[in-house]
Design a protein around this motif. Structure first.
Motif, short mmCIF file in Angstrom:
data_model
loop_
_atom_site.label_atom_id
_atom_site.label_comp_id
_atom_site.label_asym_id
_atom_site.label_seq_id
_atom_site.Cartn_x
_atom_site.Cartn_y
_atom_site.Cartn_z
N PRO A 107 26.44 -42.44 15.83
CA PRO A 107 26.32 -42.47 14.36
C PRO A 107 27.54 -41.89 13.66
N THR A 108 28.24 -40.94 14.28
CA THR A 108 29.46 -40.40 13.68
C THR A 108 30.54 -41.47 13.61
N ALA A 109 30.72 -42.23 14.69
CA ALA A 109 31.70 -43.32 14.68
C ALA A 109 31.31 -44.40 13.68
N ASP A 110 30.01 -44.68 13.57
CA ASP A 110 29.54 -45.68 12.63
C ASP A 110 29.82 -45.24 11.19
N ALA A 111 29.62 -43.95 10.90
CA ALA A 111 29.91 -43.43 9.57
C ALA A 111 31.41 -43.51 9.27
N LEU B 192 38.62 -39.07 5.81
CA LEU B 192 39.19 -38.01 6.64
C LEU B 192 38.12 -37.01 7.09
N TYR B 193 37.11 -36.79 6.25
CA TYR B 193 36.01 -35.91 6.63
C TYR B 193 35.27 -36.49 7.83
N ARG B 194 34.97 -37.78 7.79
CA ARG B 194 34.29 -38.44 8.92
C ARG B 194 35.20 -38.48 10.15
N LEU B 195 36.49 -38.69 9.92
CA LEU B 195 37.43 -38.66 11.04
C LEU B 195 37.45 -37.28 11.69
N GLY B 196 37.38 -36.23 10.89
CA GLY B 196 37.37 -34.88 11.43
C GLY B 196 36.13 -34.61 12.27
N GLU B 197 34.98 -35.12 11.83
CA GLU B 197 33.76 -34.97 12.63
C GLU B 197 33.94 -35.63 13.99
N TRP B 198 34.51 -36.85 13.97
CA TRP B 198 34.71 -37.55 15.24
C TRP B 198 35.72 -36.81 16.12
N ILE B 199 36.79 -36.28 15.55
CA ILE B 199 37.80 -35.56 16.34
C ILE B 199 37.17 -34.38 17.07
N ASP B 200 36.35 -33.62 16.37
CA ASP B 200 35.70 -32.46 17.00
C ASP B 200 34.74 -32.89 18.10
N LEU B 201 33.97 -33.94 17.83
CA LEU B 201 33.02 -34.42 18.84
C LEU B 201 33.73 -34.90 20.09
N TRP B 202 34.79 -35.69 19.90
CA TRP B 202 35.51 -36.24 21.05
C TRP B 202 36.18 -35.12 21.85
N GLN B 203 36.71 -34.12 21.16
CA GLN B 203 37.31 -32.99 21.86
C GLN B 203 36.26 -32.25 22.69
N ASP B 204 35.08 -32.06 22.13
CA ASP B 204 34.01 -31.40 22.89
C ASP B 204 33.63 -32.22 24.12
N CYS B 205 33.52 -33.52 23.96
CA CYS B 205 33.16 -34.37 25.10
C CYS B 205 34.21 -34.27 26.21
N LEU B 206 35.49 -34.29 25.84
CA LEU B 206 36.56 -34.21 26.83
C LEU B 206 36.57 -32.85 27.52
N SER B 207 36.41 -31.78 26.74
CA SER B 207 36.45 -30.44 27.34
C SER B 207 35.22 -30.19 28.21
N LEU B 208 34.08 -30.74 27.83
CA LEU B 208 32.88 -30.60 28.66
C LEU B 208 33.04 -31.36 29.98
N LEU C 236 21.19 -47.89 13.11
CA LEU C 236 22.16 -46.80 12.99
C LEU C 236 22.32 -46.36 11.54
N ARG C 237 22.32 -47.32 10.63
CA ARG C 237 22.46 -46.97 9.21
C ARG C 237 21.26 -46.17 8.73
N GLU C 238 20.07 -46.55 9.16
CA GLU C 238 18.89 -45.81 8.73
C GLU C 238 18.87 -44.41 9.31
N LEU C 239 19.37 -44.27 10.54
CA LEU C 239 19.50 -42.93 11.09
C LEU C 239 20.49 -42.11 10.25
N ARG C 240 21.60 -42.73 9.85
CA ARG C 240 22.59 -42.01 9.06
C ARG C 240 22.03 -41.63 7.69
N VAL C 241 21.14 -42.45 7.14
CA VAL C 241 20.46 -42.05 5.90
C VAL C 241 19.73 -40.74 6.12
#
Length: 694
Positions: free
Chosen positions: A244-248, A318-334, A578-583
Motif C-alpha cells: 500500500p505504501t508503494a501504491d500511495a 516526497l512524503y510518500r517517497l520517504g515512507e517507502w525509503i524507510d520501509l525498503w531500508q528496514d527490509c534490507l537491513s532485516l 488496495l485503494r480502499e485499504l489506503r482509505v
C-alpha cells in the motif's frame, strides 16, 4: 542428458526420501517387536509428521501427540456413555469434530493442528468400537502408543541424519519476494509499468508472502536464535506495509505528473537515485538510505510553501517517497540480520505508529458454516452407515470426517476432496497388489523392507515438493494403512475389499456433499472480505482508543493479503482493494494525529471521517461500490484549507501529517486527482465524479 536430469528431484529430496523410509521401517520394526495390534499406524505416522526441515517435523510431532491424546481421551469418555445409542454417539462425534475444527480455524499457527487432529481422532477410535465399547480404552491406548512411536522415530531420525534448517529456506523465499518487489517499485518510480504487469507482480509478491508466513511460525521449533525469530516477524510486517505504501507513492506521482509536470521534473533526479537503489544487488545497498534522504531534503518544500497547490503536490509525493525509503531500508537491513543468523544488531528506521505484531483477520461466519457443514456431513454419513448395517461402514464416516476437516479452510474444497478420493482409490489397488502378490512371497522383516524400499523411497522423495505433496502423502499413508502389516500374514480378498472400499465411498460422499453444501468459491469469500473492509471504514467514526485503531490497521493489512489472491483468482482488479485499504489507513492516521490539532480543525477533520464513514455505509447497504459524492470532496477541501491556518503554530508537525493523510485519502477515493491542498480562495468548490473542479 542435462535436460533429462532436470526433471529429477534434487539430491536433498532423495536424502529426505531415504531418511523418512528408514524412520518408517524403524517404527514398524519396533511396533512389531512390541506386538502392538496395529503396527502400520506407527509406519504411517512417520510419513504424516515428516518434513524436509527440522522445525516443521518437531512442531508437527509435538502437536500430533497432543491432538491424539485429546481425541483418544474424548473417545474413552464418550463411547461408554452412548454405546447403546449409536445415533447419539454419531451426533456427539459430529459436534466434537465440528467444534474442534471451528476452534482450529481460529488459529493461524502450527498449533491449529492440535485441535483439528483431536477433532477427527475421536471418530477414528470411537466409531470402530461402537459395537464393542469395552475395547475402546485398549484401542485408544494402542493407537496413541503407535502414533507416539512413529512420532519419536520421525523426530529422532530427522534430527540426526541430514537435518535441514528452515532459516536458509526462509531467506531464499524472502529473496524471491525482494526480486518481485524491486521490479514492482521500479515500475512505479519509472512511470512506465502497465497495469497487467503490476498486477502480476503484486500477485507474485502476495504468493511468496503466503509461503513465508508458515515458515516464520516454525522458526522457534527448530531452535532459531530469538533475534532471528523477531527479525523474521518484523520483516513480515514490513512486507505487508510495502505494497500500500508503494501504491500511495504511485498515485502521488501520477497526480504530480498530471497537475504539475514541472514539479515532477524537479524531483526526477531523486526518483532516478531511488531506482538505482532498488535495482542494486541486495548486498550492495549500504549508504544509499542516507544519500537518498539528503536528496529528498534538498528538494522538499518547506511548510510555508504548501499554500501553493503545486508545491503541496510535490511535498506529498516526497512524503510518500520517504515512507517507502524507510520501509525498503528496514527490509534490507532485516534481511542482512537474518543472513547473519540474528547476531547482527538491527535498528528500525520506519517507526510508524501502526506497526505492531500480527493481528489476523478471521471470517468467522464462513468458518462456522464450514465447521457446521462438516458436522452435518458426519451425521448424514453415520445415518447411512447405521441404516445399511454395513459392518465396516465406519471407515466411510471416518474418511468423510477427515476429508472435510483437512480442506475446511479452503474456499472451494471439492477439487481437493476429489483428489483425496482418487489417490485413496489408487492406494487400495496398490495395497491389494502388495497384500495378495508381494507379501505372500516374503519370509522375514528384511525381505519386507526390500519389498517396500523402491516405491516408498521414490514416492517419499516427491513429498518434499509442494506440487506433489498431497497425492504422494495420501498414497503412502493410505497404502500402509490398507496393507495392515501384522505379525503374521492373514488376508482374504472379500474381507480386504469390504474393509478398504469403505474409505473411497466415504470420500466420494464427502465430495458430493461439498458440492451441494459449498457451491460457492472464492467469489463469495472475496465479497465478504470486501464488505468487511467497508464496515471497518464506516466504524472509524466511532470513538475508540489508539490501541484499538492500531489493531484494526494491522488486521486490515492482513485481510488485504487474504483478499488479493482471491481477486486474482476471480479475475478482479486488486488495485481497487488496495485503494480502499489506503482509505482506511489514511483515516487511521487522521485519528492518530487528531488530538494534537486545534479544536476548530479537529471538528473539520471529524467531519471528513464521518463523511467517509457515511459513504462506505451506503456501499454496505447497496452491496456494491458507489462513486464518492461531491459533498465528500468538498468536505475534504474545507479540511485542507483549515489546516493552512495551523502552519507555524505549535501543532504544525501534526498538521503536516494530517495534510498528507488528507491528500492520500483523496487520491485513494478519487484516483488520478490532485492532492488536497489549501486554496487561496475560501469559496466552496464543487467537484465532478472525476475529481477535477467543475
Amino acid at each position: 542428458m542435462k535436460g533429462f536430469l532436470d526433471g529429477f528431484p534434487p539430491g536433498r529430496d532423495w536424502f529426505f526420501g531415504v531418511r523418512t523410509f528408514a524412520a518408517s521401517m524403524l517404527a514398524l520394526y519396533i511396533a512389531l517387536l512390541m506386538q502392538l495390534p496395529r503396527p502400520y499406524w506407527a509406519m504411517a505416522t512417520v510419513y504424516i509428521v515428516a518434513s524436509p526441515f527440522v522445525g516443521p517435523t518437531s512442531s508437527k510431532a509435538l502437536y500430533r501427540a497432543i491432538g491424539t491424546l485429546l481425541g483418544a481421551s474424548a473417545a474413552v469418555f464418550l463411547v461408554p456413555l452412548f454405546s447403546q445409542t449409536p445415533e447419539l454417539l454419531s451426533i456427539a462425534v459430529a459436534l466434537w469434530t465440528g467444534t474442534m475444527l471451528f476452534m482450529s480455524l481460529q488459529l493461524r499457527t502450527a498449533n491449529s493442528y492440535v485441535l483439528m487432529l483431536a477433532g477427527y481422532t475421536l471418530p477414528l477410535i470411537a466409531l470402530p468400537t461402537v459395537n464393542h465399547p469395552e475395547t475402546v480404552f485398549d484401542v485408544a491406548y494402542s493407537r496413541t502408543l503407535e502414533i507416539l512411536l512413529g512420532i519419536v522415530c520421525a523426530a529422532v531420525v530427522g534430527s540426526l541424519f541430514w537435518p535441514r534448517r528452515l532459516e536458509p529456506a526462509l531467506i531464499n523465499a524472502a529473496d524471491t519476494w525482494f526480486k518481485d518487489a524491486s521490479r514492482y517499485l521500479d515500475g512505479c518510480l519509472a512511470r512506465e509499468a502497465d497495469p497487467a504487469s503490476i498486477g502480476a507482480l503484486r500477485g507474485s509478491m502476495v504468493g511468496t508472502f503466503a509461503s513465508l508466513e508458515p515458515m516464520v511460525g516454525q522458526l522457534p521449533h527448530e531452535g532459531a536464535h530469538t533475534h532471528s525469530v523477531r527479525y523474521a516477524q518484523e520483516l513480515r510486517g514490513r512486507m505487508i506495509h510495502l505494497m500500500p505504501t508503494a501504491d500511495a507513492l504511485d498515485d502521488a506521482l501520477t497526480a504530480l505528473e498530471r497537475r504539475a509536470p514541472e514539479q515532477l521534473r524537479l524531483i526526477q533526479p531523486v526518483l532516478d537515485q531511488a531506482r538505482a537503489w532498488v535495482n542494486a544487488p541486495l548486498d550492495e545497498a549500504d549508504g544509499s538510505w542516507d544519500a537518498l534522504w539528503l536528496a529528498v531534503k534538498r528538494v522538499e518544500p518547506g511548510p510555508a510553501a504548501l499554500s501553493d497547490s503545486r508545491l503541496a503536490l510535490r511535498a506529498n509525493a516526497l512524503y510518500r517517497l520517504g515512507e517507502w525509503i524507510d520501509l525498503w531500508q528496514d527490509c534490507l537491513s532485516l534481511r542482512a540480520s537474518l543472513l547473519a543468523g540474528g547476531t547482527l544488531p538491527w535498528r528500525a528506521v520506519y517507526r510508524h505508529w501502526r506497526l505492531r505484531r500480527l493481528s489476523p483477520y478471521f471470517d468467522r461466519g464462513l468458518m462456522l458454516y464450514s465447521a457446521a457443514s462438516t458436522s452435518v456431513a458426519i451425521c448424514i454419513a453415520s445415518a447411512g452407515w447405521i441404516l445399511l448395517g454395513w459392518t465396516d461402514g465406519a471407515s466411510a464416516v471416518i474418511l468423510a470426517a477427515v476429508a472435510c476437516s483437512f480442506f475446511a479452510a479452503m474456499d472451494d474444497p471439492a477439487p481437493q476432496i476429489y483428489r483425496f478420493f482418487f489417490w485413496t482409490a489408487v492406494s487400495v489397488i496398490l495395497a491389494g497388489v502388495y497384500l495378495f502378490w508381494v507379501l505372500p512371497m516374503l519370509s522375514d522383516f528384511p525381505m519386507l523392507v526390500l519389498a517396500f524400499a523402491v516405491p516408498w523411497i521414490c514416492i517419499g522423495t516427491l513429498t518434499a515438493q509442494p506440487k506433489f505433496f498431497l497425492p504422494t502423502l495420501l498414497t503412502l499413508v493410505n497404502t500402509a494403512s490398507f496393507i495392515s502389516v501384522q505379525q503374521t500374514y492373514d488376508a482374504d480378498f472379500i474381507g480386504f475389499a469390504n474393509a478398504n472400499l469403505a474409505g473411497p465411498v466415504g470420500l466420494l460422499f464427502a465430495f458430493i456433499w461439498t458440492l451441494i453444501a459449498r457451491p460457492f468459491g472464492a467469489e463469495l469469500a472475496a465479497k465478504r472480505l470486501t464488505h468487511s473492509t467497508w464496515r471497518d471504514i464506516a466504524s472509524l467514526g466511532e470513538r475508540s482508543t489508539l490501541a484499538a485503531h492500531r489493531r484494526m490497521g494491522v488486521r486490515m493489512l492482513d485481510r488485504l493479503m487474504q483478499l488479493l489472491p482471491r481477486l486474482a483468482q476471480t479475475g478482479q482488479d486488486g488495485s481497487v482493494a488496495l485503494r480502499e485499504l489506503r482509505v482506511a489507513l489514511n483515516l487511521l492516521d487522521l485519528l492518530a494525529y487528531l488530538p494534537r490539532l486545534s479544536p476548530g480543525t479537529q471538528h473539520e477533520i471529524r467531519e471528513v471521517i464521518e463523511a467517509v464513514g457515511a459513504h462506505f455505509r451506503r456501499c454496505v447497504a447497496a452491496g456494491e461500490r458507489l462513486v464518492p459524492p461531491d459533498a465528500l470532496l468538498n468536505t475534504l477541501g474545507r479540511a485542507g484549507r483549515g489546516l493552512a491556518v495551523e502552519q507555524g503554530e505549535p501543532g504544525e508537525d501534526a498538521a503536516l501529517h494530517v495534510l498528507h493523510a488528507l491528500s492520500g485519502l483523496r487520491l485513494a477515493l478519487m484516483p488520478g486527482t490532485e492532492a488536497v491542498s489549501p486554496r487561496e480562495d475560501a469559496e466552496e468548490v464543487p467537484y465532478g465524479i472525476d475529481g477535477a473542479p467543475l
